[in-house]
Design an enzyme around this catalytic site. Structure first.
Site, PDB file in Angstrom:
ATOM      1  N   LYS A 257       0.888  -1.185  -0.123  1.00 40.63           N
ATOM      2  CA  LYS A 257      -0.090   0.288  -0.200  1.00 40.63           C
ATOM      3  C   LYS A 257       0.816   1.074   0.039  1.00 40.63           C
ATOM      4  O   LYS A 257       1.506   1.615   0.974  1.00 40.63           O
ATOM      5  CB  LYS A 257      -0.924   0.174   1.155  1.00 40.63           C
ATOM      6  CG  LYS A 257      -2.052   1.007   0.980  1.00 40.63           C
ATOM      7  CD  LYS A 257      -2.442   1.644   2.559  1.00 40.63           C
ATOM      8  CE  LYS A 257      -1.933   2.746   2.779  1.00 40.63           C
ATOM      9  NZ  LYS A 257      -2.005   3.737   1.758  1.00 40.63           N
TER      10      LYS A 257
ATOM     11  N   GLU B  28       9.042   1.530  11.503  1.00 39.86           N
ATOM     12  CA  GLU B  28      10.081   2.744  11.074  1.00 39.86           C
ATOM     13  C   GLU B  28       9.325   3.872  11.249  1.00 39.86           C
ATOM     14  O   GLU B  28       8.537   4.379  10.502  1.00 39.86           O
ATOM     15  CB  GLU B  28      10.778   2.539   9.684  1.00 39.86           C
ATOM     16  CG  GLU B  28      11.271   1.272   9.551  1.00 39.86           C
ATOM     17  CD  GLU B  28      12.724   0.927  10.167  1.00 39.86           C
ATOM     18  OE1 GLU B  28      13.058   1.906  10.961  1.00 39.86           O
ATOM     19  OE2 GLU B  28      13.309  -0.088  10.210  1.00 39.86           O
TER      20      GLU B  28
ATOM     21  N   CYS C  43      12.606  11.250   7.722  1.00 40.78           N
ATOM     22  CA  CYS C  43      12.690  10.821   9.217  1.00 40.78           C
ATOM     23  C   CYS C  43      13.896  11.026  10.139  1.00 40.78           C
ATOM     24  O   CYS C  43      13.858  11.189  11.125  1.00 40.78           O
ATOM     25  CB  CYS C  43      12.277   9.432   9.294  1.00 40.78           C
ATOM     26  SG  CYS C  43      13.411   8.303   8.013  1.00 40.78           S
TER      27      CYS C  43
ATOM     28  N   GLU D  79       8.124  16.162  15.964  1.00 37.02           N
ATOM     29  CA  GLU D  79       8.641  15.998  14.552  1.00 37.02           C
ATOM     30  C   GLU D  79       7.994  16.831  13.700  1.00 37.02           C
ATOM     31  O   GLU D  79       6.623  17.119  13.638  1.00 37.02           O
ATOM     32  CB  GLU D  79       8.235  14.527  14.049  1.00 37.02           C
ATOM     33  CG  GLU D  79       9.119  14.352  12.793  1.00 37.02           C
ATOM     34  CD  GLU D  79       9.080  13.141  12.428  1.00 37.02           C
ATOM     35  OE1 GLU D  79       7.741  12.537  12.623  1.00 37.02           O
ATOM     36  OE2 GLU D  79      10.084  12.371  11.866  1.00 37.02           O
TER      37      GLU D  79
HETATM   38  P1  NAD Z   1       1.475   8.142   7.939  1.00 37.35           P
HETATM   39  O1  NAD Z   1       1.774   7.635   9.156  1.00 37.35           O
HETATM   40  O2  NAD Z   1       0.412   9.083   7.996  1.00 37.35           O
HETATM   41  O3  NAD Z   1       1.262   7.200   6.837  1.00 37.35           O
HETATM   42  C1  NAD Z   1       2.335   6.245   6.362  1.00 37.35           C
HETATM   43  C2  NAD Z   1       1.447   5.143   5.561  1.00 37.35           C
HETATM   44  O4  NAD Z   1       0.385   4.742   6.516  1.00 37.35           O
HETATM   45  C3  NAD Z   1       0.656   5.685   4.372  1.00 37.35           C
HETATM   46  O5  NAD Z   1       0.694   4.775   3.669  1.00 37.35           O
HETATM   47  C4  NAD Z   1      -0.456   5.769   5.264  1.00 37.35           C
HETATM   48  O6  NAD Z   1      -1.717   5.822   4.119  1.00 37.35           O
HETATM   49  C5  NAD Z   1      -0.884   4.450   5.967  1.00 37.35           C
HETATM   50  N1  NAD Z   1      -1.699   4.715   6.929  1.00 37.35           N
HETATM   51  C6  NAD Z   1      -2.468   5.881   7.578  1.00 37.35           C
HETATM   52  N2  NAD Z   1      -3.363   5.570   8.373  1.00 37.35           N
HETATM   53  C7  NAD Z   1      -3.339   4.085   8.248  1.00 37.35           C
HETATM   54  C8  NAD Z   1      -3.983   3.034   9.374  1.00 37.35           C
HETATM   55  N3  NAD Z   1      -4.725   3.301  10.274  1.00 37.35           N
HETATM   56  N4  NAD Z   1      -3.545   1.805   9.093  1.00 37.35           N
HETATM   57  C9  NAD Z   1      -2.477   1.565   8.512  1.00 37.35           C
HETATM   58  N5  NAD Z   1      -1.898   2.501   7.504  1.00 37.35           N
HETATM   59  C10 NAD Z   1      -2.269   3.862   7.591  1.00 37.35           C
HETATM   60  O7  NAD Z   1       3.020   8.950   7.703  1.00 37.35           O
HETATM   61  P2  NAD Z   1       3.264   9.622   6.704  1.00 37.35           P
HETATM   62  O8  NAD Z   1       2.781  11.134   6.786  1.00 37.35           O
HETATM   63  O9  NAD Z   1       3.237   9.139   5.083  1.00 37.35           O
HETATM   64  O10 NAD Z   1       4.951   9.666   6.646  1.00 37.35           O
HETATM   65  C11 NAD Z   1       5.587  10.575   7.242  1.00 37.35           C
HETATM   66  C12 NAD Z   1       5.820   9.737   8.826  1.00 37.35           C
HETATM   67  O11 NAD Z   1       6.780   8.918   8.351  1.00 37.35           O
HETATM   68  C13 NAD Z   1       7.049  10.703   9.415  1.00 37.35           C
HETATM   69  O12 NAD Z   1       6.540  10.488  10.927  1.00 37.35           O
HETATM   70  C14 NAD Z   1       8.279   9.912   9.526  1.00 37.35           C
HETATM   71  O13 NAD Z   1       9.243  10.226  10.364  1.00 37.35           O
HETATM   72  C15 NAD Z   1       8.064   8.905   9.109  1.00 37.35           C
HETATM   73  N6  NAD Z   1       9.147   8.177   8.437  1.00 37.35           N
HETATM   74  C16 NAD Z   1       9.729   7.197   9.014  1.00 37.35           C
HETATM   75  C17 NAD Z   1      10.966   6.798   8.186  1.00 37.35           C
HETATM   76  C18 NAD Z   1      12.091   5.539   8.839  1.00 37.35           C
HETATM   77  O14 NAD Z   1      12.654   4.808   8.244  1.00 37.35           O
HETATM   78  N7  NAD Z   1      12.016   5.744  10.351  1.00 37.35           N
HETATM   79  C19 NAD Z   1      11.115   6.716   6.904  1.00 37.35           C
HETATM   80  C20 NAD Z   1      10.117   7.819   6.254  1.00 37.35           C
HETATM   81  C21 NAD Z   1       9.168   8.385   7.165  1.00 37.35           C
END
Ligand code: NAD
Length: 482
Positions: free
Chosen positions: A177, A252, A286, A383
């Site tokens: 997804k 992550e 991140c 963040e």
């Molecule tokens: P998000 O958590 O909003 O979304 C991430 C993914 O999860 C998307 O595909 C989203 O559609 C999905 N998602 C949303 N709600 C969900 C649910 N209820 N159940 C399952 N999946 C769901 O995060 P984002 O805004 O897309 O990304 C930014 C975040 O990701 C930041 O906090 C960042 O630090 C983190 N990040 C971490 C790393 C790492 O390696 N640690 C890398 C990149 C981003």
């Protein structure tokens, strides 16, 4: 003539199919706010169909030799390489990243990852463990089964491949997804995977909303593992949901990484590293070095140099090769970052540079520097995920380490000094999954990646990913005649 906007369906069992409800969502270019594609908005039923296809395909995918799986993954890497210019443009158009950045980082990293794990397929081994004299005891490593990969929008291609490549190498099948707003590069990878000979059902892609598609994946009893990269809030929900059938999970999550500059550092390269550590990808990283800690005797010098660098960052058209910084990915992200800028002002931090929108089209924000920041302020603890740095002074090494470690996150950190004893001592003391010394921000698929605490748990990359996507099985063979 009006430009035709492409429409994309779901990849289920080797076919591109519309969602069972036939709905599509509009994907926009964050640099222009114009629509660039319509993408199927998947449902729970679509997730169910994709998961069943993935479950059935486990037999096919593990019915060929490991070497053949490796050849298929290498063919996919070849196709990614052959089509890289097109994928680079797509990634840039969809995520708002300048083409030059995707060409330098995301695309080569994605190809490298695919080749690296292609090489692993026939090297995933168990052990003969001499436990007994009356039995031959050994382990084999088996694929965990069906993997649900949930990908964020900040590195849609690279992080998507970080999950897809090792899972496929281990003999797992997937339901992927992509983030709702940035699915285009992974959809293209799905097409290339079929062309490379990945059998139907092995790689399924269900685009759509997290709350619908993501939730359905987390709840599905036939999904054995969820690999998730995203925000801590969603990560917590996934952890709770995964309890339903004791799914294996890797999370992550975010970060609030510190970049520590000592007064004996090469200030020019430290400031260059600190600036790119927070402004690369408009801070939507991140491991962004969002807290810049500068020793008091060089504090104002560091601020002046950061401002000079911030002023020179070329912001603009993401398709232009000269652009250094693009827009934020969405209106929502733009609003969230602008809100934090207001929070910083209210908390009493000094806005030393930036803080404003750039232009009136696209979600652009100036590189922004807050000084006189106290580590307990919200802008230093939460963040922001935008081009906003907090510059914090410190006096001693102990104080720097205490400030750096003083958050709920622990993904990454950087330390800049010419004193090798000090950099090693500080690297040991920092609470972080990765510490960079006299550099910042690099990742390599061969090196473990991940954090602890609010940054999640488990490691991606390298051999760690092989362990994530396999389970050891113990086989005990009686050697005694009865
Ligand atoms: P998000 O958590 O909003 O979304 C991430 C993914 O999860 C998307 O595909 C989203 O559609 C999905 N998602 C949303 N709600 C969900 C649910 N209820 N159940 C399952 N999946 C769901 O995060 P984002 O805004 O897309 O990304 C930014 C975040 O990701 C930041 O906090 C960042 O630090 C983190 N990040 C971490 C790393 C790492 O390696 N640690 C890398 C990149 C981003």
């Amino acid at each position: 003539m009006e430009k035709q906007i492409p429409k994309h369906d779901l990849l289920i069992d080797g076919n591109w199919v519309p969602t069972e409800q036939g709905d599509y969502s509009t994907i926009i270019n964050p640099a222009t706010e114009e629509p660039i594609a319509y993408v199927a908005a998947g449902t729970e039923k679509d997730v169910d169909a994709a998961t069943k296809a993935a479950k059935a395909a486990l037999k096919t995918w593990n019915g060929i030799t490991a070497a053949e799986r490796g050849r298929i993954l290498n063919r996919l890497a070849d196709l990614m390489e052959a089509h890289q210019e097109e994928i680079i443009r797509l990634e840039s158009l969809n995520g708002g990243k300048p083409v030059s950045a995707v060409r330098r980082q995301d695309m080569p990293a994605a190809i490298d990852t695919m080749r690296y794990y292609a090489g692993w397929t026939d090297k995933i081994m168990g052990q003969v463990i001499p436990a007994r004299t009356d039995a031959l005891t050994y382990t084999v490593r088996e694929p965990v089964g069906v993997v649900g990969a949930i990908v964020p929008w900040n590195f849609p291609l690279m992080i998507g491949i970080w999950k897809i490549a090792p899972a496929l190498a281990c003999g797992c099948t997937l339901v992927v997804k992509p983030a709702e707003i940035t699915p285009l590069s992974i959809i293209r990878i799905g097409e290339l995977a079929l062309e490379a000979g990945v059998p139907p059902g092995v790689l399924n892609i269900v685009t759509g909303k997290g709350r619908i598609v993501g939730d359905a994946m987390v709840a599905h009893p036939l999904i054995d593992k969820i690999t998730f990269t995203g925000s801590p809030g969603v990560g917590r929900g996934i952890m709770e949901g995964a309890a339903s059938n004791f799914k294996k999970i890797t999370l992550e999550l975010g970060g609030k990484s510190a970049n520590i500059i000592f007064n004996d550092a090469d200030l020019e390269s430290a400031v260059r590293g600190a600036a790119s550590g927070i402004f690369f990808n408009a801070g939507q990283v991140c491991s962004a070095g969002s807290r810049i800690l500068a020793q008091r005797s060089v504090y104002y010098d560091v601020i002046d140099r950061l401002i000079e660098r911030a002023k020179k960052i070329r912001i603009g058209d993401t398709a232009s090769e000269d652009t250094i910084m693009g827009p934020l990915v969405s209106q929502r992200q733009f609003d969230a970052v602008m809100d934090y800028i207001e929070v910083g002002k209210r908390e009493g931090a000094a806005l030393a540079y930036g803080g404003e929108r750039v232009g009136d089209k696209g979600f652009y924000i100036q590189p922004t520097l807050f000084t006189q920041v106290k580590n307990e302020m919200r802008i230093s603890q939460e963040e922001i995920f935008g081009p906003v740095a907090c510059v914090i002074p410190f006096d001693t090494e102990e104080e720097a380490v205490a400030i750096a470690n003083g958050t709920a996150f622990s993904l990454a950190a950087g330390v800049w000094s010419r004193n090798g004893t000090r950099t090693n001592r500080v690297a040991q003391a920092l609470k972080a999954g990765t510490v960079w010394v006299n550099t910042y921000g690099y990742t390599d698929i061969r090196l473990p990646w991940g954090g602890t605490g609010q940054s999640g748990f488990g490691r991606e990359h390298g051999e760690a990913a092989i362990e994530n996507f396999t389970e050891p099985k113990t086989i005990w063979v009686n050697l005694q005649e009865r």
